[in-house]
Design a protein around this motif. Structure first.
Motif, PDB file in Angstrom:
ATOM      1  N   TRP A  64       0.830  -1.195   0.000  1.00 56.36           N
ATOM      2  CA  TRP A  64       0.000   0.000   0.000  1.00 56.36           C
ATOM      3  C   TRP A  64       0.873   1.258   0.000  1.00 56.36           C
ATOM      4  O   TRP A  64       0.646   2.182  -0.800  1.00 56.36           O
ATOM      5  N   ILE A  65       1.863   1.290   0.871  1.00 54.90           N
ATOM      6  CA  ILE A  65       2.760   2.451   0.942  1.00 54.90           C
ATOM      7  C   ILE A  65       3.493   2.624  -0.381  1.00 54.90           C
ATOM      8  O   ILE A  65       3.580   3.736  -0.920  1.00 54.90           O
ATOM      9  N   ASN A  66       4.000   1.540  -0.929  1.00 57.24           N
ATOM     10  CA  ASN A  66       4.718   1.611  -2.201  1.00 57.24           C
ATOM     11  C   ASN A  66       3.807   2.142  -3.304  1.00 57.24           C
ATOM     12  O   ASN A  66       4.205   2.995  -4.105  1.00 57.24           O
ATOM     13  N   GLY A  67       2.575   1.663  -3.339  1.00 53.29           N
ATOM     14  CA  GLY A  67       1.616   2.148  -4.318  1.00 53.29           C
ATOM     15  C   GLY A  67       1.367   3.644  -4.181  1.00 53.29           C
ATOM     16  O   GLY A  67       1.252   4.355  -5.181  1.00 53.29           O
ATOM     17  N   GLN A  68       1.320   4.140  -2.951  1.00 52.50           N
ATOM     18  CA  GLN A  68       1.115   5.573  -2.734  1.00 52.50           C
ATOM     19  C   GLN A  68       2.266   6.380  -3.338  1.00 52.50           C
ATOM     20  O   GLN A  68       2.044   7.421  -3.954  1.00 52.50           O
ATOM     21  N   TYR A  69       3.480   5.881  -3.179  1.00 62.02           N
ATOM     22  CA  TYR A  69       4.635   6.567  -3.767  1.00 62.02           C
ATOM     23  C   TYR A  69       4.581   6.523  -5.295  1.00 62.02           C
ATOM     24  O   TYR A  69       4.842   7.520  -5.953  1.00 62.02           O
ATOM     25  N   ILE A  70       4.243   5.378  -5.853  1.00 63.65           N
ATOM     26  CA  ILE A  70       4.164   5.254  -7.314  1.00 63.65           C
ATOM     27  C   ILE A  70       3.080   6.172  -7.864  1.00 63.65           C
ATOM     28  O   ILE A  70       3.291   6.884  -8.842  1.00 63.65           O
ATOM     29  N   HIS A  71       1.922   6.187  -7.235  1.00 62.67           N
ATOM     30  CA  HIS A  71       0.794   6.985  -7.715  1.00 62.67           C
ATOM     31  C   HIS A  71       1.094   8.479  -7.661  1.00 62.67           C
ATOM     32  O   HIS A  71       0.571   9.242  -8.478  1.00 62.67           O
ATOM     33  N   THR A 106       3.101   4.366 -19.079  1.00 64.24           N
ATOM     34  CA  THR A 106       3.256   4.607 -17.643  1.00 64.24           C
ATOM     35  C   THR A 106       2.039   5.330 -17.088  1.00 64.24           C
ATOM     36  O   THR A 106       1.500   4.941 -16.043  1.00 64.24           O
ATOM     37  N   ALA A 107       1.595   6.381 -17.769  1.00 61.51           N
ATOM     38  CA  ALA A 107       0.423   7.136 -17.309  1.00 61.51           C
ATOM     39  C   ALA A 107      -0.805   6.240 -17.220  1.00 61.51           C
ATOM     40  O   ALA A 107      -1.651   6.403 -16.336  1.00 61.51           O
ATOM     41  N   LEU A 108      -0.886   5.265 -18.103  1.00 66.15           N
ATOM     42  CA  LEU A 108      -2.014   4.343 -18.124  1.00 66.15           C
ATOM     43  C   LEU A 108      -1.980   3.350 -16.953  1.00 66.15           C
ATOM     44  O   LEU A 108      -2.995   3.111 -16.310  1.00 66.15           O
ATOM     45  N   VAL A 109      -0.806   2.785 -16.661  1.00 68.30           N
ATOM     46  CA  VAL A 109      -0.741   1.705 -15.672  1.00 68.30           C
ATOM     47  C   VAL A 109      -0.313   2.131 -14.269  1.00 68.30           C
ATOM     48  O   VAL A 109      -0.660   1.461 -13.296  1.00 68.30           O
ATOM     49  N   ALA A 110       0.432   3.220 -14.134  1.00 70.49           N
ATOM     50  CA  ALA A 110       0.963   3.602 -12.820  1.00 70.49           C
ATOM     51  C   ALA A 110      -0.112   3.731 -11.737  1.00 70.49           C
ATOM     52  O   ALA A 110       0.112   3.287 -10.607  1.00 70.49           O
ATOM     53  N   PRO A 111      -1.285   4.285 -12.043  1.00 67.57           N
ATOM     54  CA  PRO A 111      -2.303   4.388 -10.990  1.00 67.57           C
ATOM     55  C   PRO A 111      -2.801   3.034 -10.466  1.00 67.57           C
ATOM     56  O   PRO A 111      -3.444   2.983  -9.422  1.00 67.57           O
ATOM     57  N   SER A 112      -2.497   1.954 -11.164  1.00 72.21           N
ATOM     58  CA  SER A 112      -2.949   0.621 -10.744  1.00 72.21           C
ATOM     59  C   SER A 112      -1.857  -0.178 -10.054  1.00 72.21           C
ATOM     60  O   SER A 112      -2.118  -1.288  -9.592  1.00 72.21           O
ATOM     61  N   ALA A 114       0.887  -1.471  -7.347  1.00 72.22           N
ATOM     62  CA  ALA A 114       1.321  -1.498  -5.957  1.00 72.22           C
ATOM     63  C   ALA A 114       2.836  -1.707  -5.929  1.00 72.22           C
ATOM     64  O   ALA A 114       3.510  -1.239  -5.021  1.00 72.22           O
ATOM     65  N   ARG A 115       3.341  -2.428  -6.936  1.00 69.60           N
ATOM     66  CA  ARG A 115       4.788  -2.655  -7.087  1.00 69.60           C
ATOM     67  C   ARG A 115       5.146  -2.402  -8.544  1.00 69.60           C
ATOM     68  O   ARG A 115       4.379  -2.714  -9.454  1.00 69.60           O
ATOM     69  N   LEU A 116       6.318  -1.856  -8.765  1.00 71.52           N
ATOM     70  CA  LEU A 116       6.748  -1.526 -10.121  1.00 71.52           C
ATOM     71  C   LEU A 116       6.773  -2.743 -11.033  1.00 71.52           C
ATOM     72  O   LEU A 116       6.395  -2.651 -12.198  1.00 71.52           O
ATOM     73  N   ASN A 117       7.203  -3.892 -10.523  1.00 75.60           N
ATOM     74  CA  ASN A 117       7.335  -5.070 -11.382  1.00 75.60           C
ATOM     75  C   ASN A 117       5.989  -5.622 -11.869  1.00 75.60           C
ATOM     76  O   ASN A 117       5.950  -6.434 -12.774  1.00 75.60           O
ATOM     77  N   GLU A 118       4.886  -5.160 -11.313  1.00 72.70           N
ATOM     78  CA  GLU A 118       3.564  -5.570 -11.814  1.00 72.70           C
ATOM     79  C   GLU A 118       3.335  -5.039 -13.228  1.00 72.70           C
ATOM     80  O   GLU A 118       2.521  -5.585 -13.975  1.00 72.70           O
ATOM     81  N   ALA A 119       4.052  -3.990 -13.594  1.00 74.05           N
ATOM     82  CA  ALA A 119       3.867  -3.381 -14.920  1.00 74.05           C
ATOM     83  C   ALA A 119       4.257  -4.332 -16.041  1.00 74.05           C
ATOM     84  O   ALA A 119       3.714  -4.236 -17.146  1.00 74.05           O
ATOM     85  N   ALA A 120       5.174  -5.254 -15.794  1.00 69.32           N
ATOM     86  CA  ALA A 120       5.591  -6.188 -16.853  1.00 69.32           C
ATOM     87  C   ALA A 120       4.409  -7.023 -17.335  1.00 69.32           C
ATOM     88  O   ALA A 120       4.176  -7.131 -18.543  1.00 69.32           O
ATOM     89  N   ASP A 121       3.651  -7.602 -16.422  1.00 66.06           N
ATOM     90  CA  ASP A 121       2.489  -8.410 -16.822  1.00 66.06           C
ATOM     91  C   ASP A 121       1.363  -7.543 -17.379  1.00 66.06           C
ATOM     92  O   ASP A 121       0.701  -7.928 -18.343  1.00 66.06           O
ATOM     93  N   MET A 122       1.147  -6.385 -16.760  1.00 66.62           N
ATOM     94  CA  MET A 122       0.052  -5.514 -17.202  1.00 66.62           C
ATOM     95  C   MET A 122       0.229  -5.018 -18.630  1.00 66.62           C
ATOM     96  O   MET A 122      -0.758  -4.733 -19.301  1.00 66.62           O
ATOM     97  N   THR A 123       1.463  -4.877 -19.059  1.00 68.59           N
ATOM     98  CA  THR A 123       1.729  -4.246 -20.354  1.00 68.59           C
ATOM     99  C   THR A 123       2.287  -5.204 -21.396  1.00 68.59           C
ATOM    100  O   THR A 123       2.621  -4.772 -22.499  1.00 68.59           O
ATOM    101  N   ARG A 124       2.359  -6.465 -21.094  1.00 68.48           N
ATOM    102  CA  ARG A 124       2.960  -7.445 -21.996  1.00 68.48           C
ATOM    103  C   ARG A 124       2.413  -7.335 -23.417  1.00 68.48           C
ATOM    104  O   ARG A 124       3.145  -7.326 -24.395  1.00 68.48           O
TER     105      ARG A 124
END
Length: 182
Positions: A64-71, A106-112, A114-124
């Protein structure tokens, strides 16, 4: 033992780790948010707020904290952190030439995230080349295919759902009297 580089590989920002680790042994004053810099924590620190009981590591809280920083990150900064994630996943792109496109992703996926490495699967799907069937290729070669695709893109609602997308496609197909390629 887990090191800071292990946490970074798991998709955590250094700021989130520092923030979370501070909360493991200390609780902020009631008026202070749980998201803070080390400087802000140092200003508010007092020994009477140090926990006497042993700390319990809570992955959900760290996420949760990490997601707040990313968002809260500017898109350009988040993109800088996601480029190594995408490269580690084996996605091919030119970070300089494709920068504008990467920032759009990044603008599309960053709000979703919680961890940066989740972007790999989300954007494959955005980094893979598509292998079209012969039927799909024939459909795309029909007169008006490009116009129909543009009409579909123009009619897409801001919030994409499978149902909304299907409804828009059906509407455009009907309005433009499109037929399946034979």
């Amino acid at each position: 033992m887990t090191s800071i580089s292990d946490f970074k590989e798991m998709g955590y920002t250094a700021e989130a780790i520092a923030n979370y680790m501070t909360l493991l042994g200390w609780s902020p004053p009631e008026l202070m948010t749980e998201i803070f810099t080390l400087a802000e924590a140092a200003e508010q620190f007092s020994f009477d707020r140090v926990n006497k009981a042993g700390a319990k590591f809570d992955w959900d809280k760290l996420n949760w904290i990490n997601g707040q920083y990313i968002h809260a990150m500017p898109v350009s900064e988040a993109t800088n952190l996601l480029i190594p994630v995408w490269k580690s996943a084996g996605y091919e792109f030119d970070a300089e030439r494709d920068r504008a496109w990467l920032e759009q992703i990044t603008a599309l996926v960053a709000p979703s995230l919680a961890r940066l490495n989740e972007a790999a699967d989300m954007t494959r799907y955005l980094f893979q080349s598509l292998d079209y069937t012969d039927d799909a290729k024939a459909q795309m070669q029909q007169d008006g295919a490009a116009t129909a695709i543009q009409a579909i893109l123009d009619a897409m609602p801001a919030e994409l759902t499978e149902t909304a997308t299907q409804d828009v496609i059906k509407q455009v197909v009907k309005e433009q009297n499109l037929k399946k390629a034979s």
